[in-house]
Design an enzyme around this catalytic site. Sequence first.
Site, PDB file in Angstrom:
ATOM      1  CG  ASP A  94       6.089  -0.551   3.383  1.00 56.25           C
ATOM      2  OD1 ASP A  94       5.391  -1.262   2.651  1.00 56.25           O
ATOM      3  OD2 ASP A  94       5.645   0.401   4.041  1.00 56.25           O
ATOM      4  CG  ASP A 113       7.926  -5.554   2.190  1.00 58.89           C
ATOM      5  OD1 ASP A 113       7.339  -6.599   1.867  1.00 58.89           O
ATOM      6  OD2 ASP A 113       7.324  -4.551   2.662  1.00 58.89           O
ATOM      7  CD  GLU A 143       6.964 -10.247   3.125  1.00 61.59           C
ATOM      8  OE1 GLU A 143       7.491 -10.322   4.246  1.00 61.59           O
ATOM      9  OE2 GLU A 143       6.036  -9.457   2.852  1.00 61.59           O
TER      10      GLU A 143
END
Length: 207
Positions: free
Chosen positions: A164, A31, A91
């Site tokens: 996160d 991420d 992502e």
Amino acid sequence: MKILIFRFSFINLVKRELCLQKLPKIILGIDPGTLVMGYSIIEINGSAITMIEMHVLKLSGKKNNHERLQMIHYKVEELIKKFKPNEFAIEAPFFGKNVQSMLKLGRAQGVAIAAAMSAGLQVTEYSPKKVKQSITGNGNADKEQVWKMLKQLLTLKEEPEYYDATDALAVAVCHHFQMNSVTGKTGKGFKGWDDFIKKNPQRILKK
């Protein structure tokens, strides 16, 4: 005789493929972030999903952007050397109103992708909405809902310090689901720099 030899070879080939399918697979999920980068390692063994590691890389705001990008690159390289993942999922940056924030986030994602591709890993990119949809069935789910579902799926008891990290875990699990779905892969995969450029012409700066 030729038919028997062919059948014997075919059976051996099928057995070999079945054995390969049973081998554990390691997925690295990322991420990306400009101040906090989440990362997670999961192992797939048959139908079982095991979380190996879930944590974050905190990037000091006192460092300049280039130093932070270098830290992200080093960290991804370190994770790849340590865990030797078979697959890499990340992502995609979300579209926001703050252009500068989007630019910084895109750079953070870019250096993570560069580290993975330099190690010979194929990169697959998923939108935040796709990750949420894959984990919870709702593309508009919040982070707490995603984490709650991940806890059930992986039988986790620990509570995260940063979402996160759980987002990175969600990316890795999403990738596993997509690779094993009936419809096949729906994320955006890149086999190399030429493929990445071909699929992302808008990221090329022309002078």
